[in-house]
Design an enzyme around this catalytic site. Structure first.
Site, PDB file in Angstrom:
ATOM      1  N   ARG A 147     -20.389  25.801 -25.722  1.00 31.84           N
ATOM      2  CA  ARG A 147     -19.590  25.238 -26.811  1.00 31.84           C
ATOM      3  C   ARG A 147     -20.487  25.078 -28.032  1.00 31.84           C
ATOM      4  NH1 ARG A 147     -17.042  19.252 -27.621  1.00 31.84           N
ATOM      5  NH2 ARG A 147     -19.148  18.960 -28.437  1.00 31.84           N
ATOM      6  N   TYR A 159     -19.080  14.119 -35.884  1.00 30.64           N
ATOM      7  CA  TYR A 159     -18.804  13.750 -34.500  1.00 30.64           C
ATOM      8  C   TYR A 159     -19.031  14.936 -33.567  1.00 30.64           C
ATOM      9  CZ  TYR A 159     -15.899  12.121 -30.553  1.00 30.64           C
ATOM     10  OH  TYR A 159     -15.426  11.752 -29.318  1.00 30.64           O
ATOM     11  N   ASP A 217     -14.638  22.997 -30.536  1.00 29.92           N
ATOM     12  CA  ASP A 217     -13.741  21.839 -30.475  1.00 29.92           C
ATOM     13  C   ASP A 217     -13.424  21.382 -31.890  1.00 29.92           C
ATOM     14  OD1 ASP A 217     -12.389  19.483 -29.948  1.00 29.92           O
ATOM     15  OD2 ASP A 217     -13.855  18.745 -28.499  1.00 29.92           O
ATOM     16  N   GLU A 243     -10.418  24.427 -29.168  1.00 32.00           N
ATOM     17  CA  GLU A 243      -9.901  23.225 -28.495  1.00 32.00           C
ATOM     18  C   GLU A 243      -9.440  22.179 -29.503  1.00 32.00           C
ATOM     19  OE1 GLU A 243     -11.691  19.509 -25.833  1.00 32.00           O
ATOM     20  OE2 GLU A 243     -12.911  21.308 -26.183  1.00 32.00           O
ATOM     21  N   GLU A 269      -7.269  16.693 -23.406  1.00 30.36           N
ATOM     22  CA  GLU A 269      -8.156  15.647 -22.918  1.00 30.36           C
ATOM     23  C   GLU A 269      -7.609  14.251 -23.204  1.00 30.36           C
ATOM     24  OE1 GLU A 269     -11.708  14.756 -25.959  1.00 30.36           O
ATOM     25  OE2 GLU A 269     -11.613  16.853 -25.371  1.00 30.36           O
ATOM     26  N   ARG A 290      -6.676  20.624 -20.545  1.00 31.34           N
ATOM     27  CA  ARG A 290      -7.974  19.968 -20.673  1.00 31.34           C
ATOM     28  C   ARG A 290      -8.018  18.556 -20.101  1.00 31.34           C
ATOM     29  NH1 ARG A 290     -12.317  20.187 -21.210  1.00 31.34           N
ATOM     30  NH2 ARG A 290     -12.909  19.307 -23.212  1.00 31.34           N
ATOM     31  N   GLU A 346     -16.054  21.910 -18.179  1.00 31.31           N
ATOM     32  CA  GLU A 346     -16.992  21.284 -19.115  1.00 31.31           C
ATOM     33  C   GLU A 346     -18.056  20.529 -18.322  1.00 31.31           C
ATOM     34  OE1 GLU A 346     -16.795  18.403 -23.069  1.00 31.31           O
ATOM     35  OE2 GLU A 346     -15.147  18.374 -21.634  1.00 31.31           O
ATOM     36  N   TRP A 409     -10.445  12.316 -35.699  1.00 29.66           N
ATOM     37  CA  TRP A 409     -11.860  12.547 -35.416  1.00 29.66           C
ATOM     38  C   TRP A 409     -12.364  13.835 -36.028  1.00 29.66           C
ATOM     39  CZ3 TRP A 409     -11.545  11.091 -29.570  1.00 29.66           C
ATOM     40  CH2 TRP A 409     -11.470   9.697 -29.466  1.00 29.66           C
TER      41      TRP A 409
END
Length: 409
Positions: A147, A159, A217, A243, A269, A290, A346, A409
């Site tokens: 990643r 982040y 991501d 992602e 997630e 995820r 992951e 985020w």
């Protein structure tokens, strides 16, 4: 075999973990992960006050019935706190069941479908040279999929990027809930991000070639049209997936993204139920699910998600950063080995402090993870070690735009 006791353990060996221990009347012990990053005590209280009293005397072998009892019986279904608590109970009961059978858990889930689970590591850097160093380090450690996250010119912290200034001199990795009185606030600029990221992937491909699987991501930061633009711009670099391009709760956003790009999409997630996926799977809007065992109702809950995904040809990509404890990670690996529609796992190795508390037996070699053949999950918690690391309040960062508006985020 009846449940004799249940105990919630909160410990902070570098970061906070919430773990449930269930003990049966014949002495078997099972462990379940209930960690909810930055909101750990909410789950601890839910378990201690509302769930543990319901478990005493129940049949420890009735895993599905207990899952339905806790899920449906509360009336207030789903949500991260509820489903993390359900997950802890469910995972602990599967651990007990597999120990009673003398088998690793994956054998009870249908046996092995593969010899190991392909894992991806987290490479990041404040600039391209630092990113290249991180990629090389991960390749040296044996990762065969990477990643890629990068700093953005003009932004002091980003982040998910290691060594950002907000880390206080420490490595600042993915999901960095940090022990502060208030959340750290970071400035975000989506336009700068969209201008910068395609060039980073062009550089990575030029340096490391076309074969290495690369992931990225978006951390839910983009609007649908912004995500569509990024997905289109990244097509020449053949990503394994993009992602969390848009906020998870706005599932309709992925219709627009899907119309404009062939870059594979992953999300989930922050999801905690199979019902979060029904439209996404039915309309074939994503390529990878995820969710984590820890946040989607345990082995039972996530197996329901993966079975539905398999109907639509969608593969797994189970969430596995270091805020998932080794208990949750081990449970994920047993599913990875067993399910037919495995995609990738992951993997961020836990710290030495964490591994003092959680005694693991899963292995990583040549890019593949294996849960081990130890009966049960293959993870035990050392209560004496856990007691040496008391809980510390910690929070995830908050993003703001330059004008002060709170942003995703």
């Amino acid at each position: 075999m009846r449940i004799e006791s249940a105990e919630v353990v909160v410990t902070c060996p570098g970061r906070n973990f919430v773990t449930l221990r269930i003990t049966t009347d014949d002495g078997l012990t099972g462990w379940g992960d209930a960690t909810l990053n930055g909101r750990e005590l909410a789950v601890e209280a839910y378990l201690r006050e509302h769930v543990v009293p319901l478990l005493i005397g129940r049949d420890a072998g009735a895993v599905e019935d207990t899952w339905q009892y806790l899920y449906r019986g509360a009336y207030w279904r789903c949500g991260p706190v509820t489903m993390a608590a359900v997950a802890a109970v469910d995972t602990a009961l599967w651990d007990i069941k597999a120990k009673a059978a003398g088998m690793p858990l994956y054998q009870l889930l249908g046996g092995a479908s593969r010899v190991g689970a392909l894992a991806y590591g987290h490479a990041s850097g404040r600039d391209v040279p630092e990113l290249f160093d991180s990629i090389r380090l991960h390749l040296e450690r044996g990762f065969r999929a990477i990643r890629v996250q990068t700093g953005i010119p003009g932004l002091d912290t980003v982040y998910g990027v290691a060594a950002s200034e907000a880390g206080g001199g420490q490595r600042y990795d993915y999901e960095p809930a940090r022990p502060t009185a208030l959340p750290v606030e970071e400035v975000w600029d989506t336009r700068a991000y969209l201008r910068h990221v395609p060039g980073v992937f062009e550089a990575v491909r030029a340096e490391f070639g076309p074969e290495l699987p690369l992931l990225h991501d978006g951390h839910h930061r983009m609007t649908p049209i912004e995500a569509a633009r990024l997905g289109k711009a990244l097509e020449p670099y053949d990503l394994f997936w993009l992602e969390d391009a848009t906020p998870g709760e706005d599932q309709a956003a992925l219709r627009l993204v899907r119309q404009h790009t062939t870059t594979p999409l992953a999300i989930g997630e922050v999801f905690n139920s199979v019902h979060d996926y029904t439209a996404l799977l039915g309309e074939r809007l994503i390529d990878y699910v995820r969710s984590a065992v820890t946040h989607a109702g345990g082995v039972t809950g996530l197996k329901k998600v993966l079975d539905l995904a398999a109907v639509y040809g969608v593969k797994s990509g189970i969430h596995g950063p270091t805020d998932i404890s080794p208990v949750g990670m081990a449970a994920a690996l047993h599913l990875d080995i067993a399910v037919h529609n495995f995609g990738i796992q992951e993997y961020m190795p836990h710290t030495a402090e964490t591994l003092e508390v959680f005694r693991t037996s899963f292995t990583f070699a040549d890019g593949l993870l294996h849960p081990s053949d130890t009966p049960g999950l293959g993870v035990e918690l050392d209560l004496a070690a856990a007691a040496r690391f008391p809980y510390r309040a910690a929070y995830l960062p908050v993003n703001r735009l330059a004008d002060g508006t709170v942003h995703d985020w």
